[in-house]
Design a protein around this motif. Sequence first.
Motif, PDB file in Angstrom:
ATOM      1  N   LEU A 386       0.818  -1.218   0.000  1.00  0.00           N
ATOM      2  CA  LEU A 386       0.000   0.000   0.000  1.00  0.00           C
ATOM      3  C   LEU A 386       0.850   1.265   0.000  1.00  0.00           C
ATOM      4  CD1 LEU A 386      -2.938  -0.828   2.453  1.00  0.00           C
ATOM      5  CD2 LEU A 386      -3.023  -0.616  -0.041  1.00  0.00           C
ATOM      6  N   SER A 387       2.069   1.177   0.527  1.00  0.00           N
ATOM      7  CA  SER A 387       2.914   2.367   0.580  1.00  0.00           C
ATOM      8  C   SER A 387       3.262   2.881  -0.811  1.00  0.00           C
ATOM      9  CB  SER A 387       4.204   2.074   1.360  1.00  0.00           C
ATOM     10  OG  SER A 387       5.093   1.251   0.616  1.00  0.00           O
ATOM     11  N   LEU A 388       3.221   2.000  -1.816  1.00  0.00           N
ATOM     12  CA  LEU A 388       3.558   2.440  -3.169  1.00  0.00           C
ATOM     13  C   LEU A 388       2.517   3.415  -3.715  1.00  0.00           C
ATOM     14  CD1 LEU A 388       5.438  -0.118  -2.854  1.00  0.00           C
ATOM     15  CD2 LEU A 388       5.206  -0.397  -5.312  1.00  0.00           C
ATOM     16  N   PRO A 389       1.247   2.997  -3.861  1.00  0.00           N
ATOM     17  CA  PRO A 389       0.280   3.951  -4.400  1.00  0.00           C
ATOM     18  C   PRO A 389      -0.037   5.102  -3.438  1.00  0.00           C
ATOM     19  CG  PRO A 389      -0.858   1.951  -3.698  1.00  0.00           C
ATOM     20  CD  PRO A 389       0.612   1.681  -3.604  1.00  0.00           C
ATOM     21  N   LEU A 390      -0.069   4.816  -2.137  1.00  0.00           N
ATOM     22  CA  LEU A 390      -0.498   5.856  -1.203  1.00  0.00           C
ATOM     23  C   LEU A 390       0.528   6.975  -1.065  1.00  0.00           C
ATOM     24  CD1 LEU A 390      -2.271   3.823   1.624  1.00  0.00           C
ATOM     25  CD2 LEU A 390      -3.279   5.125  -0.252  1.00  0.00           C
ATOM     26  N   THR A 391       1.823   6.646  -1.044  1.00  0.00           N
ATOM     27  CA  THR A 391       2.817   7.714  -0.951  1.00  0.00           C
ATOM     28  C   THR A 391       3.021   8.407  -2.292  1.00  0.00           C
ATOM     29  OG1 THR A 391       4.648   6.152  -1.309  1.00  0.00           O
ATOM     30  CG2 THR A 391       4.062   6.660   0.968  1.00  0.00           C
ATOM     31  N   TYR A 392       2.513   7.801  -3.369  1.00  0.00           N
ATOM     32  CA  TYR A 392       2.578   8.472  -4.668  1.00  0.00           C
ATOM     33  C   TYR A 392       1.421   9.452  -4.827  1.00  0.00           C
ATOM     34  CZ  TYR A 392       3.109   9.189  -9.689  1.00  0.00           C
ATOM     35  OH  TYR A 392       3.284   9.765 -10.918  1.00  0.00           O
ATOM     36  N   PHE A 393       0.242   9.035  -4.396  1.00  0.00           N
ATOM     37  CA  PHE A 393      -0.949   9.869  -4.567  1.00  0.00           C
ATOM     38  C   PHE A 393      -1.212  10.790  -3.377  1.00  0.00           C
ATOM     39  CE2 PHE A 393      -2.364   6.132  -7.274  1.00  0.00           C
ATOM     40  CZ  PHE A 393      -2.053   6.768  -8.460  1.00  0.00           C
ATOM     41  N   MET A 394      -0.460  10.610  -2.303  1.00  0.00           N
ATOM     42  CA  MET A 394      -0.637  11.430  -1.113  1.00  0.00           C
ATOM     43  C   MET A 394       0.703  12.011  -0.700  1.00  0.00           C
ATOM     44  SD  MET A 394      -2.955   8.756   1.104  1.00  0.00           S
ATOM     45  CE  MET A 394      -2.956   9.837   2.542  1.00  0.00           C
ATOM     46  N   GLY A 428       8.094   2.341  -0.189  1.00  0.00           N
ATOM     47  CA  GLY A 428       7.573   2.989  -1.390  1.00  0.00           C
ATOM     48  C   GLY A 428       8.259   4.285  -1.748  1.00  0.00           C
ATOM     49  N   GLN A 429       9.319   4.664  -1.032  1.00  0.00           N
ATOM     50  CA  GLN A 429       9.956   5.960  -1.262  1.00  0.00           C
ATOM     51  C   GLN A 429      10.599   6.126  -2.645  1.00  0.00           C
ATOM     52  OE1 GLN A 429       9.709   8.804   0.731  1.00  0.00           O
ATOM     53  NE2 GLN A 429       8.124   7.418   1.514  1.00  0.00           N
ATOM     54  N   PRO A 430      11.170   5.076  -3.270  1.00  0.00           N
ATOM     55  CA  PRO A 430      11.688   5.276  -4.631  1.00  0.00           C
ATOM     56  C   PRO A 430      10.618   5.752  -5.607  1.00  0.00           C
ATOM     57  CG  PRO A 430      12.580   3.258  -3.704  1.00  0.00           C
ATOM     58  CD  PRO A 430      11.552   3.750  -2.723  1.00  0.00           C
ATOM     59  N   LEU A 431       9.377   5.313  -5.413  1.00  0.00           N
ATOM     60  CA  LEU A 431       8.278   5.795  -6.253  1.00  0.00           C
ATOM     61  C   LEU A 431       7.790   7.156  -5.788  1.00  0.00           C
ATOM     62  CD1 LEU A 431       6.196   5.334  -8.507  1.00  0.00           C
ATOM     63  CD2 LEU A 431       4.779   4.130  -6.848  1.00  0.00           C
ATOM     64  N   HIS A 432       7.762   7.346  -4.492  1.00  0.00           N
ATOM     65  CA  HIS A 432       7.257   8.613  -3.939  1.00  0.00           C
ATOM     66  C   HIS A 432       8.034   9.810  -4.466  1.00  0.00           C
ATOM     67  CE1 HIS A 432       5.951  11.652  -1.074  1.00  0.00           C
ATOM     68  NE2 HIS A 432       7.230  11.880  -0.786  1.00  0.00           N
ATOM     69  N   MET A 433       9.347   9.661  -4.670  1.00  0.00           N
ATOM     70  CA  MET A 433      10.165  10.808  -5.063  1.00  0.00           C
ATOM     71  C   MET A 433       9.840  11.324  -6.449  1.00  0.00           C
ATOM     72  SD  MET A 433      11.785  11.853  -2.548  1.00  0.00           S
ATOM     73  CE  MET A 433      12.574  13.170  -3.480  1.00  0.00           C
ATOM     74  N   SER A 434       9.024  10.616  -7.219  1.00  0.00           N
ATOM     75  CA  SER A 434       8.577  11.119  -8.521  1.00  0.00           C
ATOM     76  C   SER A 434       7.109  11.509  -8.506  1.00  0.00           C
ATOM     77  CB  SER A 434       8.830  10.061  -9.611  1.00  0.00           C
ATOM     78  OG  SER A 434      10.209   9.902  -9.847  1.00  0.00           O
ATOM     79  N   SER A 435       6.524  11.580  -7.317  1.00  0.00           N
ATOM     80  CA  SER A 435       5.124  11.964  -7.184  1.00  0.00           C
ATOM     81  C   SER A 435       4.940  13.427  -7.568  1.00  0.00           C
ATOM     82  CB  SER A 435       4.648  11.746  -5.743  1.00  0.00           C
ATOM     83  OG  SER A 435       3.422  12.415  -5.509  1.00  0.00           O
ATOM     84  N   PRO A 436       3.833  13.761  -8.202  1.00  0.00           N
ATOM     85  CA  PRO A 436       3.579  15.179  -8.527  1.00  0.00           C
ATOM     86  C   PRO A 436       3.376  16.037  -7.293  1.00  0.00           C
ATOM     87  CG  PRO A 436       1.655  13.817  -9.016  1.00  0.00           C
ATOM     88  CD  PRO A 436       2.776  12.883  -8.724  1.00  0.00           C
ATOM     89  N   LEU A 437       3.260  15.423  -6.120  1.00  0.00           N
ATOM     90  CA  LEU A 437       3.087  16.169  -4.884  1.00  0.00           C
ATOM     91  C   LEU A 437       4.405  16.436  -4.176  1.00  0.00           C
ATOM     92  CD1 LEU A 437      -0.084  14.362  -3.475  1.00  0.00           C
ATOM     93  CD2 LEU A 437       0.051  16.377  -4.944  1.00  0.00           C
TER      94      LEU A 437
END
Length: 480
Positions: A386-394, A428-437
């Motif tokens: 869950l950390s993958l989508p949630l830290t990307y979208f939040m 999920g931080q490797p994905l989070h760092m490219s989040s638009p947020l």
Amino acid sequence: MLTILGFAMIATFLVLIMMKKMSPIAALVLIPALFCVFVGKGAHLGDYVIDGVSSLAPTAAMLMFAIVYFGVMIDVGLFDPIVRAILKFCKADPMRVVVGTALLAAIVSLDGDGSTTFMITVSAMYPLYKRLKMSLVVMTGVAAMANGVMNTLPWGGPTARAATALKVDATDIFVPMIPALAVGLLAVVALAYVLGLRERRRVGTLTLDQALVREREREPESETVLVGAGSGAEAGVGRGGPGGADRSRGSAGSGGSGAADEASDDDFKGLDPNRPTLRPKLYWFNALLTVALLTAMIMELLPIPVLFLLGAALALTVNFPHIPDQKARIAAHADNVLNVSGMVFAAAVFTGVLTGTGMVDSMANWLVETIPEGMGPHMGLVTGLLSLPLTYFMSNDGFYFGVLPVLAEAGHAHGVSTLEIARASIVGQPLHMSSPLVPAVYVLVGMARVEFGDHTKFVVKWAVLTSLVILAAGILFGII
């Protein structure tokens, strides 16, 4: 209904920017405003935006003065030795260049600040990618993933948030995760190697002499690309940043292969060794100032925006005591400051509406409620996934302070320790760092002159893979 509208808003935003139908700034402002009306809370849009701007204002201030500070440090030559060492390793081999990008980003990420990492990495590597005609999204993708893995350091943010939210020690979260995170970092380097081989097959391998000849043959194009494009890269590229047209004109002196025959490693530097902004006599002052600044930041002696404000003012005053020179340095980095700070405030509209309307809470609760009862004993795995989508979208704050305690409570009911949940939450931080947020990602794509949509299309699949590798390693080592 809020859940559906929340996911629809995020999906609309991502689709429009990846298809290049809207610019990120316009999409970050107009799409949430439209969905706020759909939710029936258009009358409260102003309050949501002000709340969002208020929450992100310190971040915007930090980025503004951090860009000025590190821009000045790049101008005066503080990072030249590191850059020379990396570029000496890279030479003109695309595979080495991509691996060097990953290594440089990982090393610089030790300071815990993504914006700093991206400014230094892009400043160093941009000229090589341009001269060798390599893909710039490879550079931004690899840098973002390396920084994402290193962002889990206790002073990087996510680990501290998890520790605070769950009332555990950050050291107890991070230290046992070191083997899994090390595997994740190795995965990034291995991926960089594969992508580098792909780039090598596409553009070929050049000697330094051939690279310089190619650069001189397309000198007019280089001037147009490196100086005329605006954005933040002029600060880092055109005027004493990485290479730039000034370096192209300076190295073209005798032209043709005759000059190339005399080429050496010193001729192929990403940072112009003869730029007028260099301050070699002040090198140790600048080094000590930077170490003191980063130490104060890690020790939280003052708020980070205040530290960078003081640091930027001191760096400008000491290195450029004449006011016209200070104005010139500020002007050199003004495009980047405006581009990044504007993007942060635009993102404040997105986050303000997402939070204020209750969409983010509704989405988080829906995801938690959809977890099958039989998955209770495996809440560590569930949290990691869950950390993958949630830290990307939040935002990280939304995930760690809003969702993680709920996941930890569910895990506790099934005998899963709080520390296990906390460790799983950072994968999920490797994905989070490219989040638009994430404000820092706009520094990355802005200085690299890469469209955010192009960066997103390239990096998401590889970042997800890296996060899953960390999660798998954590499970294999018995950490999660």
